[in-house]
Write a protein that holds these residues in place. Structure first.
Motif, PDB file in Angstrom:
ATOM      1  N   ALA A  48      17.309  32.742 102.893  1.00  0.00           N
ATOM      2  CA  ALA A  48      17.516  33.497 104.294  1.00  0.00           C
ATOM      3  C   ALA A  48      16.815  32.887 105.518  1.00  0.00           C
ATOM      4  N   CYS A  49      16.119  31.691 104.940  1.00  0.00           N
ATOM      5  CA  CYS A  49      15.440  30.906 106.131  1.00  0.00           C
ATOM      6  C   CYS A  49      15.232  29.456 105.549  1.00  0.00           C
ATOM      7  N   ASP A  50      14.045  29.188 104.981  1.00  0.00           N
ATOM      8  CA  ASP A  50      13.650  27.842 104.655  1.00  0.00           C
ATOM      9  C   ASP A  50      14.210  27.461 103.243  1.00  0.00           C
ATOM     10  N   PRO A  51      14.393  26.193 103.095  1.00  0.00           N
ATOM     11  CA  PRO A  51      14.863  25.973 101.532  1.00  0.00           C
ATOM     12  C   PRO A  51      13.678  25.798 100.444  1.00  0.00           C
TER      13      PRO A  51
ATOM     14  N   MET B 232       5.671  22.330 102.146  1.00  0.00           N
ATOM     15  CA  MET B 232       6.993  22.536 102.381  1.00  0.00           C
ATOM     16  C   MET B 232       7.121  22.370 103.895  1.00  0.00           C
ATOM     17  N   HIS B 233       6.229  23.083 104.723  1.00  0.00           N
ATOM     18  CA  HIS B 233       6.556  23.303 106.074  1.00  0.00           C
ATOM     19  C   HIS B 233       6.557  22.201 106.986  1.00  0.00           C
ATOM     20  N   GLY B 234       5.942  21.116 106.443  1.00  0.00           N
ATOM     21  CA  GLY B 234       5.559  19.987 107.125  1.00  0.00           C
ATOM     22  C   GLY B 234       6.647  18.858 107.032  1.00  0.00           C
TER      23      GLY B 234
ATOM     24  N   TYR C 123      22.680  21.262 106.926  1.00  0.00           N
ATOM     25  CA  TYR C 123      21.650  22.032 106.023  1.00  0.00           C
ATOM     26  C   TYR C 123      20.240  21.888 106.368  1.00  0.00           C
ATOM     27  N   LYS C 124      19.274  22.949 106.539  1.00  0.00           N
ATOM     28  CA  LYS C 124      18.030  22.616 106.732  1.00  0.00           C
ATOM     29  C   LYS C 124      17.576  22.410 105.175  1.00  0.00           C
ATOM     30  N   THR C 125      16.950  21.375 105.032  1.00  0.00           N
ATOM     31  CA  THR C 125      16.499  21.143 103.505  1.00  0.00           C
ATOM     32  C   THR C 125      14.824  20.370 103.551  1.00  0.00           C
TER      33      THR C 125
ATOM     34  N   ALA D  87       9.278  39.225 107.012  1.00  0.00           N
ATOM     35  CA  ALA D  87       9.471  38.877 108.494  1.00  0.00           C
ATOM     36  C   ALA D  87       9.232  37.523 108.886  1.00  0.00           C
ATOM     37  N   LYS D  88      10.008  36.795 109.633  1.00  0.00           N
ATOM     38  CA  LYS D  88       9.608  35.378 109.752  1.00  0.00           C
ATOM     39  C   LYS D  88       9.623  34.920 111.403  1.00  0.00           C
ATOM     40  N   PRO D  89       8.606  33.862 111.565  1.00  0.00           N
ATOM     41  CA  PRO D  89       8.365  33.492 112.885  1.00  0.00           C
ATOM     42  C   PRO D  89       9.499  32.324 113.129  1.00  0.00           C
ATOM     43  N   ARG D  90       9.991  32.107 114.190  1.00  0.00           N
ATOM     44  CA  ARG D  90      11.239  31.239 114.469  1.00  0.00           C
ATOM     45  C   ARG D  90      10.673  30.129 115.547  1.00  0.00           C
ATOM     46  N   SER D  91      11.270  28.915 115.321  1.00  0.00           N
ATOM     47  CA  SER D  91      11.030  28.031 116.306  1.00  0.00           C
ATOM     48  C   SER D  91      11.561  28.179 117.538  1.00  0.00           C
ATOM     49  N   SER D  92      12.762  29.025 117.348  1.00  0.00           N
ATOM     50  CA  SER D  92      13.577  29.331 118.764  1.00  0.00           C
ATOM     51  C   SER D  92      13.979  30.660 118.801  1.00  0.00           C
ATOM     52  N   ASP D  93      13.662  31.460 120.134  1.00  0.00           N
ATOM     53  CA  ASP D  93      14.193  32.874 119.929  1.00  0.00           C
ATOM     54  C   ASP D  93      15.718  33.093 119.934  1.00  0.00           C
TER      55      ASP D  93
ATOM     56  N   ASP E 189       9.520  33.475  97.709  1.00  0.00           N
ATOM     57  CA  ASP E 189      10.496  33.155  98.887  1.00  0.00           C
ATOM     58  C   ASP E 189       9.776  32.789 100.339  1.00  0.00           C
ATOM     59  N   CYS E 190      10.623  31.981 101.052  1.00  0.00           N
ATOM     60  CA  CYS E 190      10.312  31.862 102.491  1.00  0.00           C
ATOM     61  C   CYS E 190      10.476  33.108 103.150  1.00  0.00           C
ATOM     62  N   ALA E 191      11.577  33.694 103.014  1.00  0.00           N
ATOM     63  CA  ALA E 191      11.895  35.273 103.503  1.00  0.00           C
ATOM     64  C   ALA E 191      12.525  35.838 102.499  1.00  0.00           C
TER      65      ALA E 191
ATOM     66  N   ILE F  72       3.913  27.235  97.745  1.00  0.00           N
ATOM     67  CA  ILE F  72       5.055  26.710  97.522  1.00  0.00           C
ATOM     68  C   ILE F  72       6.183  27.822  97.802  1.00  0.00           C
ATOM     69  N   GLU F  73       7.058  27.427  98.521  1.00  0.00           N
ATOM     70  CA  GLU F  73       8.368  28.282  98.829  1.00  0.00           C
ATOM     71  C   GLU F  73       9.412  27.798  97.456  1.00  0.00           C
ATOM     72  N   LEU F  74       9.724  28.896  96.764  1.00  0.00           N
ATOM     73  CA  LEU F  74      10.327  28.584  95.454  1.00  0.00           C
ATOM     74  C   LEU F  74      10.922  29.825  95.047  1.00  0.00           C
TER      75      LEU F  74
ATOM     76  N   GLU G  79       1.406  29.203 111.523  1.00  0.00           N
ATOM     77  CA  GLU G  79       1.070  28.151 112.150  1.00  0.00           C
ATOM     78  C   GLU G  79       1.367  28.553 113.944  1.00  0.00           C
ATOM     79  N   ARG G  80       2.466  29.368 113.817  1.00  0.00           N
ATOM     80  CA  ARG G  80       2.622  29.602 115.255  1.00  0.00           C
ATOM     81  C   ARG G  80       2.011  30.938 115.850  1.00  0.00           C
ATOM     82  N   THR G  81       1.048  31.556 115.119  1.00  0.00           N
ATOM     83  CA  THR G  81       0.376  32.957 115.579  1.00  0.00           C
ATOM     84  C   THR G  81      -1.238  32.747 115.413  1.00  0.00           C
TER      85      THR G  81
HETATM   86  O1  LIG Z   1       8.925  29.852 107.265  1.00  0.00           O
HETATM   87  C1  LIG Z   1       8.389  29.187 108.209  1.00  0.00           C
HETATM   88  C2  LIG Z   1       9.252  29.336 109.489  1.00  0.00           C
HETATM   89  O2  LIG Z   1       9.634  30.966 109.619  1.00  0.00           O
HETATM   90  C3  LIG Z   1      10.510  28.568 109.562  1.00  0.00           C
HETATM   91  O3  LIG Z   1      10.101  27.277 109.037  1.00  0.00           O
HETATM   92  C4  LIG Z   1      10.900  28.473 110.958  1.00  0.00           C
HETATM   93  O4  LIG Z   1      12.249  27.952 110.983  1.00  0.00           O
HETATM   94  P1  LIG Z   1      13.014  27.611 112.111  1.00  0.00           P
HETATM   95  O5  LIG Z   1      12.330  26.201 112.507  1.00  0.00           O
HETATM   96  O6  LIG Z   1      14.453  27.276 111.456  1.00  0.00           O
HETATM   97  O7  LIG Z   1      12.879  28.551 112.926  1.00  0.00           O
END
Ligand SMILES: O=C[C@H](O)[C@H](O)COP(=O)(O)O
Ligand SMILES: C=C(OP(=O)(O)O)C(=O)O
Ligand SMILES: [Mn+2]
Length: 460
Positions: free
Chosen positions: A420-423, A349-351, A360-362, A113-119, A67-69, A391-393, A264-266
């Motif tokens: 719950a987060c990425d497809p 996946m993430h790129g 939908y985020k896909t 736990a998920k990093p996010r692009s926006s708070d 899972d992504c999350a 792979i997120e699957l 990638e964000r940390t």
């Molecule tokens: O799994 C990776 C990140 O947590 C995710 O791609 C961030 O998604 P967002 O861009 O919707 O915050």
């Protein structure tokens, strides 16, 4: 060897951390977590590190997926079983094609736990803190649900322990029998529109299995597998509380999972996440996006793997289908020139995430395959080993990524969009990806360490 204190880590301006309203509640949870037993053992982490050293030596291939999350609601026997089933089936296909062992690592038992692009997330003019995974806050878009709650870290521990327990039972209790797994693939090939493309490989595996059985091979290696847990080491409170000194070696290990990675964000070189993972003996990973330079990748390697230890460091590149051909070669060249052979893994996946017109985020299966093929081409060009995929699957028939064997369209996404987060790739898309990877692994251009030697008859 010691590891940094939580106070030291907090002086390093850690990114992507929850904004907890009550510090005393956090301290109480920390105290409780630090008394809980380890979830994995140092010896298991050492075993995985030596298996990843085989990957670095071109003698094995890594399959990492899940899972992504993860969600607390997803801790069910059926969910864990389906995830394992698809991963084990993918591994059989890749292992037969690559003619090397496939190291199996789940994105599970800690990926909460998920990093996010926006708070903040805004809907219809209302802004609330983004959902940061069940480890931090609730998925529901309400102000109460989105308040970060440190007590959730105790739920993460319990959910991870239950998932690990189930996983261990499944992979050692007969569920991972090679004959059973192969039947899943045979059914997939026969019941989907990919028959003509993969039937040959599936039949070859069938014949190899039958041959082994006629030879009387029926030992444990046919019925059980080694399976490892991994997640992103994101929440410092959780990861620090579960970092323990191994009684055998007096070395620190993160006991929340066998393999942990920095996202990638940390991955700031002077940041808290690098500081913490540099201090533990686990095999570790770092995500590398398209903006990273060879020099930055080398600096991370020198910081995280100063002894250049085989199997210690995995670079998980997530470049994007349009970038991989240009962005990856200079990174590999810099690392090669420094005499380093990390494990190179592709996260296709993430790129390649985008949003559809219906919100939908896909991800597109074709773009995922494009990045994978581009990644194989680069490693072929650089004479480096394409060491694995990340792979997120899911093992369920969800509708989250478009394309693939079921030719999912954007209008199909609403049917069963559960992430719950990425497809994530669904079961059939995951198996189709495994066969696609298998086709590249059988490609003569890929130089293994010990190619299966042609049989040379003994001179009588
Ligand atoms: O799994 C990776 C990140 O947590 C995710 O791609 C961030 O998604 P967002 O861009 O919707 O915050
Ligand atoms: C957050 C993730 O990826 P990245 O750090 O590469 O964006 C992930 O793999 O869940
Ligand atoms: Mn993700």
């Amino acid at each position: 060897m010691s590891f940094p204190s939580l106070e030291q880590l907090h002086t390093l301006k850690p990114q992507q951390q929850p904004n907890y309203p009550d510090p005393s509640a956090v301290a109480a949870v920390n105290l409780e977590l630090s008394t809980r037993p380890p979830l994995v053992f140092a010896g298991e982490c050492d075993d995985l590190r030596s298996k990843l050293a085989s990957v670095a030596r071109r003698e094995a291939f890594l399959l990492q997926g899940g899972d992504c999350a993860e969600t607390f609601a997803g801790v069910t026997a059926q969910n864990v079983k389906n995830k394992l089933q698809v991963l084990l089936a993918m591994a059989v296909v890749m292992q037969y094609a690559a003619q090397v062992p496939v190291v199996k690592v789940g994105r599970l038992a800690g990926q909460y736990a998920k990093p996010r692009s926006s708070d903040m997330e805004t809907r219809d003019g209302v802004s609330l803190p983004s959902f940061r995974g069940d480890a931090v806050n609730g998925f529901d878009f309400t102000s109460d649900s989105r308040i970060p709650d440190p007590r959730r870290l105790l739920d993460v521990y319990n959910a991870s322990a239950a998932t690990l327990n189930l996983t261990r039972a499944f992979v050692t209790g007969g569920f991972a029998d090679l004959r059973t797994i192969h039947n899943w693939n045979t059914n997939f090939v026969r019941t989907s529109s990919v028959v003509e493309r993969y039937e040959h490989l599936a039949d070859e595996i069938e014949r190899a299995m039958a041959f082994m059985i006629t030879c009387g091979i029926d030992d444990d290696s046919m019925r059980t597998v080694d399976f490892y847990a991994s997640h992103e080491a994101l929440l410092l409170e959780y990861e620090h509380a579960l970092t323990r000194i191994d009684s055998r070696s007096q070395q620190p290990y993160n006991t929340s999972g066998h393999f942990v990675w920095i996202g990638e964000r940390t991955r700031q070189l002077d940041g808290a996440h690098v500081e913490l993972l540099a201090s533990v003996r686990n095999p570790i990973g770092v995500k590398l996006g398209p903006k990273v330079s060879g020099a930055e990748a080398l600096a991370l390697a020198e910081r995280l793997d100063p002894d250049n230890e085989p199997g210690r460091l995995t670079f998980i590149t997530r470049m994007g289908a349009d970038n991989v051909g240009e962005a990856l070669p200079p990174i590999i060249e810099t690392i090669q020139n420094a005499g380093r052979t990390p494990v190179w893994v592709c996260d296709p996946m993430h790129g390649n995430t985008f949003s559809t017109s219906n919100g939908y985020k896909t991800r597109s299966f074709d773009r995922i395959v494009t990045e994978l093929n581009g990644w194989f081409d680069v490693h072929d060009q650089m004479d480096s080993w394409p060491g694995g995929v990340h792979i997120e699957l899911t093992g369920d028939d969800v509708t989250e990524c478009v394309g693939g064997v079921g030719e999912l369209a954007e209008t199909d996404l609403e049917n069963r969009y559960e992430t719950a987060c990425d497809p994530r790739l669904n079961r059939n898309q995951s198996l189709e990806l495994a066969f696609t990877v298998a086709e590249r692994l059988t490609d003569g251009r890929i130089k293994r360490a010990n190619p299966v030697q042609a049989f040379t008859p003994v001179d009588l």
